[in-house]
Motif scaffolding. Structure first.
Motif, PDB file in Angstrom:
ATOM      1  N   UNK A   1       6.907  -0.174  15.590  1.00  0.00           N
ATOM      2  CA  UNK A   1       7.638   0.445  14.465  1.00  0.00           C
ATOM      3  C   UNK A   1       7.821   1.941  14.680  1.00  0.00           C
ATOM      4  N   UNK A   2       8.659   2.545  13.867  1.00  0.00           N
ATOM      5  CA  UNK A   2       8.778   3.999  13.854  1.00  0.00           C
ATOM      6  C   UNK A   2       7.463   4.612  13.382  1.00  0.00           C
ATOM      7  N   UNK A   3       7.152   5.783  13.891  1.00  0.00           N
ATOM      8  CA  UNK A   3       5.861   6.397  13.571  1.00  0.00           C
ATOM      9  C   UNK A   3       5.866   7.163  12.252  1.00  0.00           C
ATOM     10  N   UNK A   4       6.979   7.168  11.545  1.00  0.00           N
ATOM     11  CA  UNK A   4       7.049   7.949  10.305  1.00  0.00           C
ATOM     12  C   UNK A   4       6.254   7.317   9.161  1.00  0.00           C
ATOM     13  N   UNK A   5       5.787   6.087   9.346  1.00  0.00           N
ATOM     14  CA  UNK A   5       5.084   5.401   8.264  1.00  0.00           C
ATOM     15  C   UNK A   5       3.573   5.655   8.318  1.00  0.00           C
ATOM     16  N   UNK A   6       2.978   5.481   9.488  1.00  0.00           N
ATOM     17  CA  UNK A   6       1.527   5.665   9.626  1.00  0.00           C
ATOM     18  C   UNK A   6       1.169   6.652  10.730  1.00  0.00           C
ATOM     19  N   UNK A   7       2.166   7.300  11.307  1.00  0.00           N
ATOM     20  CA  UNK A   7       2.021   8.202  12.457  1.00  0.00           C
ATOM     21  C   UNK A   7       1.841   7.440  13.766  1.00  0.00           C
ATOM     22  N   UNK A   8       1.475   6.166  13.696  1.00  0.00           N
ATOM     23  CA  UNK A   8       1.404   5.352  14.901  1.00  0.00           C
ATOM     24  C   UNK A   8       2.723   4.592  15.055  1.00  0.00           C
ATOM     25  N   UNK A   9       3.229   4.558  16.282  1.00  0.00           N
ATOM     26  CA  UNK A   9       4.503   3.916  16.537  1.00  0.00           C
ATOM     27  C   UNK A   9       5.306   4.725  17.527  1.00  0.00           C
ATOM     28  N   UNK A  10       6.613   4.704  17.371  1.00  0.00           N
ATOM     29  CA  UNK A  10       7.503   5.362  18.325  1.00  0.00           C
ATOM     30  C   UNK A  10       8.315   6.437  17.630  1.00  0.00           C
ATOM     31  N   UNK A  11       8.520   7.550  18.326  1.00  0.00           N
ATOM     32  CA  UNK A  11       9.492   8.548  17.898  1.00  0.00           C
ATOM     33  C   UNK A  11      10.470   8.777  19.036  1.00  0.00           C
ATOM     34  N   UNK A  12      11.096   9.917  19.074  1.00  0.00           N
ATOM     35  CA  UNK A  12      12.166  10.126  20.050  1.00  0.00           C
ATOM     36  C   UNK A  12      11.693  10.142  21.495  1.00  0.00           C
ATOM     37  N   UNK A  13      10.432  10.529  21.724  1.00  0.00           N
ATOM     38  CA  UNK A  13      10.008  10.697  23.118  1.00  0.00           C
ATOM     39  C   UNK A  13       8.631  10.141  23.424  1.00  0.00           C
ATOM     40  N   UNK A  14       7.970   9.532  22.440  1.00  0.00           N
ATOM     41  CA  UNK A  14       6.634   9.027  22.748  1.00  0.00           C
ATOM     42  C   UNK A  14       6.264   7.839  21.883  1.00  0.00           C
ATOM     43  N   UNK A  15       5.265   7.114  22.404  1.00  0.00           N
ATOM     44  CA  UNK A  15       4.678   5.976  21.700  1.00  0.00           C
ATOM     45  C   UNK A  15       3.203   6.279  21.481  1.00  0.00           C
TER      46      UNK A  15
ATOM     47  N   UNK B   1       0.834  -1.206   0.000  1.00  0.00           N
ATOM     48  CA  UNK B   1       0.000   0.000   0.000  1.00  0.00           C
ATOM     49  C   UNK B   1       0.865   1.251   0.000  1.00  0.00           C
ATOM     50  N   UNK B   2       1.946   1.241   0.748  1.00  0.00           N
ATOM     51  CA  UNK B   2       2.854   2.387   0.762  1.00  0.00           C
ATOM     52  C   UNK B   2       3.413   2.652  -0.636  1.00  0.00           C
ATOM     53  N   UNK B   3       3.768   1.592  -1.330  1.00  0.00           N
ATOM     54  CA  UNK B   3       4.293   1.746  -2.689  1.00  0.00           C
ATOM     55  C   UNK B   3       3.252   2.351  -3.604  1.00  0.00           C
ATOM     56  N   UNK B   4       1.996   1.925  -3.451  1.00  0.00           N
ATOM     57  CA  UNK B   4       0.917   2.478  -4.273  1.00  0.00           C
ATOM     58  C   UNK B   4       0.764   3.977  -4.042  1.00  0.00           C
ATOM     59  N   UNK B   5       1.085   4.422  -2.852  1.00  0.00           N
ATOM     60  CA  UNK B   5       0.992   5.847  -2.537  1.00  0.00           C
ATOM     61  C   UNK B   5       2.282   6.590  -2.873  1.00  0.00           C
ATOM     62  N   UNK B   6       3.126   5.935  -3.678  1.00  0.00           N
ATOM     63  CA  UNK B   6       4.345   6.552  -4.192  1.00  0.00           C
ATOM     64  C   UNK B   6       5.356   6.852  -3.088  1.00  0.00           C
ATOM     65  N   UNK B   7       5.371   5.999  -2.068  1.00  0.00           N
ATOM     66  CA  UNK B   7       6.318   6.161  -0.971  1.00  0.00           C
ATOM     67  C   UNK B   7       7.205   4.923  -0.908  1.00  0.00           C
ATOM     68  N   UNK B   8       8.494   5.146  -0.841  1.00  0.00           N
ATOM     69  CA  UNK B   8       9.431   4.027  -0.732  1.00  0.00           C
ATOM     70  C   UNK B   8      10.161   4.007   0.607  1.00  0.00           C
ATOM     71  N   UNK B   9       9.751   4.869   1.528  1.00  0.00           N
ATOM     72  CA  UNK B   9      10.454   4.967   2.808  1.00  0.00           C
ATOM     73  C   UNK B   9      10.373   3.669   3.602  1.00  0.00           C
ATOM     74  N   UNK B  10       9.198   3.028   3.619  1.00  0.00           N
ATOM     75  CA  UNK B  10       9.079   1.771   4.365  1.00  0.00           C
ATOM     76  C   UNK B  10       9.831   0.646   3.662  1.00  0.00           C
TER      77      UNK B  10
END
Length: 936
Positions: free
Chosen positions: A146-160, A77-86
């Motif tokens: 996972x890191x939250x940069x993919x779906x906004x849900x996940x972990x970043x530097x200071x929160x889950x 699905x990420x690829x379909x949205x033209x994103x290759x980050x994941x």
């Protein structure tokens, strides 16, 4: 009645109450390791079989496992949205769910999941589960967050931010309703009772809409979260607590969607007003507390706020925060109030959200314009776009989609909607439909239906079509249930003719498309409504007789409540006028004004070496919405040539609603510019194109057949000898093109036939680009072309090895006739696609070439090209070359450094700088098309 019978009846009532009230219970104990970003989870699920059949297995959604690798449905699905980050992220940034054991009633059980759907788990029962019986399922598993940069849900530097992180039992209807995680926020899980214990490091704080208590320890805090009759559970675990709590009534709100410019009292009052308004439609909220994470808003923002430049402060701080909060609050309210299958049946929840937003703005912000305060700016306020109210944006966006044939039926499953329709267009269409029903039925019929629907279905599983059971009307609504919801048909009515008699008017209303809806006829005097009447069942045309009453104008759909395909044909003057639509000049673009023939003008700038900087003014009829007939005229002046130039085009576009053809284009275009110093050319190109419909709206491929006839007349040079065949010629072309520009695997193919009075030739071009698992780009291109006949005297029409002559004037050469100097180094990757200038530069018989490149690091690549070049009466010439390619932006900005070729080691030869080639595109439209990939 004897005691035995009374006791039996009492047991029966208790049994029925238990059956009706059966809910799954989920109890979770989880410990967070903030160093490894893992949750160690022990989960107990008390599952009730509410079906009429015995069960041998139970399905669970295991959406945490959707992040396990690059082959899951979510990754695709990420690829379909033209994103290759994941696709290319490091393994440590991904997530997974590792199940260690599952027990059923304290006995070890087996489970399975498929490679295609690793986020769906099938649990094999030890013995059949009978109707109305329950079973206790215990599972021990590890969730890697996972890191939250993919779906906004996940972990970043200071929160889950945790959502869809636990095993959620699927719903059994006729079949099991299991859906993979596709980043649509639409987990289909029944209302459950939750008891969750979270053990987290002491420096973290928990936010949730469940009620909780805290037990502190030396190194950890234990949070116990309790919730009854809840859908999925969302939890925030943070070191920097940005959440604020508001004692709004009747529901307390906790949110990090904050506004620093508004104080606590103002925001609390706004929330109370919002809740009161929502409650007047949807009834009481089933809980006392609600968590609103800004992630929910960022996933579904208010479009129109985030597109306008913030430094101009288009909207007041109160309006901006109010409308943002209202949108996400309505969504949360709906998702907690009812249980919809949001994957297969999304239109009503989308429609209610948009409809309530329109009603809320109409009541509390009727004066707000679509452009906000920008509409008051000098030079802007005269535009139609500046005059429309905020709610008019919904009509505009839906028309934008329908005019481009991008719209999809409202009953389309959410995972089959294009990104644009899922995020915007279908939401707007659903809301506009409810608003139109509101206008058509009148007497608060729709509001009463929503209220009754909400009261009767609170905390229940419900289907969108159930809303019609609460609409109290004798009017026929089949046009809405079938045509509006289940198709992408577009209504379009016109007043074809008005005939005057002594005391009445005969109005002929025509239905221009195959969609029959109610339409309202208005009689106007000085733009004031003097008469209005609903018309229905006009399949083709109808004649309506009305009293004169001093009307000077008649209009259909005057208030634009019906999302109609074309509003320009909706009115007629009662008295015939010589000029019914005066010309209205507008700078740049504007919205359509049905009472004027609009002509738009805007300055344009261009450049080529011979004309210099080209200053022009484009005149066109193109508004923000597509039209069937478009024209554009661009007179211009070259600052270097000191001469006039320009271009023009006229195009007819037909968009079939059904069938295998998506678009038919017929038109003519032409231009007058310089092709060399002081030498202009004239070009006329009539053309036609047929675009096939895609298999589905998420398909990014395209199939096009096109044909054209190019007429070129060039001014001859007075100082150089030129063959007459290169000065005036006509070329017929027919071709087919296929493209599937996936972000990971890009495939393009085209073939064409050209016929002129002196030659005919065919060609084939195939291009494949892929990114390997290590994010290394591999580029492969094949070209093959051959003359069927060739009676030319020059190489002007020959296949070019490195620099096509572009006799059809299709390429964006900055200096097309340059044979030396910087501009001669510009390259268009076409035909032979070579970068080195080799002794045999053209082929007048046939040419085959292969161009390859492979990435080394980021945008640095190595290219290798080979070709076979055949000219009449000469042996086949074998060409080869290699070098370094700096691929900054594919097909937009590239630089080539030749290293070795038939010429030897070019890198050591004199004047090496003159051998460097570059790709440079300056056209804004091509750059915009590159950036928008994946959105529509």
């Amino acid at each position: 009645m004897n005691k035995t019978l009374k006791f039996t009846l009492l047991l029966s009532v208790l049994f029925l109450n238990l059956c009706v009230g059966q809910k799954n219970n989920i109890s979770i104990t989880a410990a967070l390791n903030s160093e490894t970003n893992k949750l160690e989870v022990y989960q107990e699920t008390l599952y009730y079989n509410t079906s009429n059949n015995s069960l041998n297995s139970i399905y669970f959604h295991n959406w945490a496992n959707a992040y396990k690798d690059k082959n899951t449905p979510l990754a695709i699905r990420f690829e379909e949205k033209n994103s290759k980050s994941f696709h290319f992220t490091k393994e440590k940034n991904r997530g997974y769910s590792e199940i260690k054991s599952i027990n059923i009633n304290n006995k070890l059980a087996s489970w399975e999941s498929t490679k295609e759907n690793p986020d769906i788990l099938k649990l094999i029962l030890n013995q059949p589960l009978q109707p109305n019986d329950s079973v206790k399922i215990t599972a021990t598993y590890t969730v890697k967050i996972p890191k939250d940069k993919f779906t906004r849900y996940g972990v970043n530097n200071y929160e889950y931010n945790l959502r869809y992180w636990y095993l959620a039992p699927a719903i059994l209807e006729k079949n099991w309703k299991t859906f993979s995680n596709l980043d649509l926020d639409d987990l289909y899980i029944d209302f459950c009772d939750y008891d969750i214990t979270l053990n987290i490091p002491k420096e973290y704080t928990v936010n949730s809409d469940l009620l909780f208590t805290v037990k502190e320890d030396k190194f950890t805090n234990e949070y116990r979260l309790l919730g009854s009759n809840r859908p999925d559970v969302e939890v925030n675990i943070t070191q920097l607590n940005e959440f604020s709590s508001y004692n709004s009534t009747p529901v307390a709100i906790t949110t990090n969607l904050n506004s620093e410019k508004l104080n606590l009292v103002v925001k609390t009052n706004i929330l109370t007003r919002e809740l009161s308004f929502i409650e007047s439609y949807l009834g009481k909220f089933p809980h006392k507390k609600l968590l609103i994470n800004k992630i929910s808003y960022e996933s579904d923002p208010v479009y129109g706020l985030n597109q306008l430049p913030s430094f101009l402060e288009p909207f007041s701080d109160i309006f901006e925060w109010d409308i943002k909060m209202f949108k996400v609050l309505v969504r949360k309210y709906l998702e907690n109030k009812f249980l919809f299958n949001q994957r297969d049946d999304i239109w009503l929840i989308d429609g209610l959200q948009t409809y309530l937003m329109m009603q809320y703005v109409e009541k509390f912000y009727p004066e707000v314009k679509a452009l906000g305060n920008i509409s008051k700016f000098w030079g802007v306020k005269k535009y139609n776009l500046a005059k429309i109210n905020y709610n008019a944006k919904y009509d505009f966006v839906y028309q934008f989609a329908s005019r481009k044939n991008l719209d999809q039926p409202l009953t389309t499953p959410a995972d089959s909607l294009s990104n644009f329709n899922k995020k915007i267009a279908n939401k707007y269409k659903a809301g506009l439909g409810l608003r139109y029903l509101d206008s058509y039925l009148g007497e608060a019929t729709i509001k009463n239906a929503i209220v009754d629907f909400s009261n009767q279905n609170s905390s229940k599983k419900v289907e969108s079509k159930a809303i019609f059971n609460y609409i109290n009307t004798t009017k026929d609504l089949e046009w809405f249930k079938i045509g509006y919801l289940q198709t992408n048909k577009k209504p379009d009515y016109t007043i074809k003719k008005v005939e005057k008699t002594d005391d009445s008017l005969k109005v002929i209303v025509e239905n221009k498309r195959s969609f029959t809806t109610p339409i309202k006829l208005y009689g106007l005097k000085d733009n004031n409504i003097k008469y209005q009447k609903w018309l229905s069942e006009i399949d083709t045309s109808a004649t309506i007789t009305i009293a004169k009453n001093g009307f000077d104008k008649l209009s259909l759909n005057y208030n634009s409540l019906l999302p109609e395909y074309n509003l320009r044909n909706n009115w007629k003057n009662v008295d015939k006028k010589l000029v019914t639509r005066p010309i209205q000049f507008r700078f740049l673009k504007d919205l359509e004004n049905p009472y004027y023939n609009q002509l738009f003008y805007k300055p344009v700038f261009g450049y080529n070496y011979y004309n210099g900087i080209i200053l022009g003014m484009t005149f066109s009829n193109q508004t923000y919405l597509n039209k069937s007939i478009n024209f554009k005229i661009t007179p211009s002046y070259g600052t270097k040539s000191n001469s006039f130039s320009g271009s023009y085009s006229l195009r007819y576009e037909y968009l079939p609603e059904n069938g295998k053809v998506n678009k038919i284009l017929v038109g003519v275009a032409g231009g007058h510019y310089d092709y060399a110093e002081g030498l202009p050319y004239n070009q006329i190109v009539p053309y036609a194109a047929l675009e096939f419909r895609k298999k589905n709206y998420r398909d990014i491929s395209s199939n096009i057949i096109s044909t054209s006839f190019t007429f070129v007349d060039k001014t001859p040079s007075l100082t150089e000898t030129q063959d007459i065949e290169t000065l005036k010629y006509n070329v017929f072309n027919i071709g087919y093109g296929f493209a599937k520009p996936n972000i990971i695997k890009d495939l393009r193919f085209s073939t064409g036939l050209e016929i002129s009075d002196k030659f005919s030739k065919i060609s084939l071009n195939a291009h494949y680009r892929t990114l390997t698992n290590t994010n290394t780009q591999f580029d492969f291109r094949l070209f093959a072309g051959a003359f069927l006949s060739n009676n030319t005297n020059t190489d002007f029409f020959s296949f070019a090895l490195d620099r096509p002559t572009d006799y059809l004037f299709r390429y964006d050469y900055l200096g097309r006739s340059e044979t030396s100097g910087f501009l001669s180094q510009q390259i268009i990757i076409s035909e032979g696609g070579f970068k080195s200038k080799l002794p045999v530069a053209y082929a007048n018989q046939w040419l085959t070439s292969i161009n390859t490149s492979i990435g080394l690091w980021r945008w640095i690549e190595v290219y290798n090209d080979t070709a076979l070049v055949k000219n009449k009466y000469e042996k086949v010439y074998f060409a080869y070359e290699n070098g370094v390619r700096l691929n900054f932006v594919q097909d937009i900005l590239e630089v080539y450094f030749p290293v070795y070729s038939n010429l030897g080691w070019e890198i050591t030869q004199p004047n090496y700088a003159s051998k460097i080639r570059f790709v440079l595109v300056l056209k804004p439209k091509k750059i915009f098309n590159f950036l928008k990939r994946g959105f529509y």
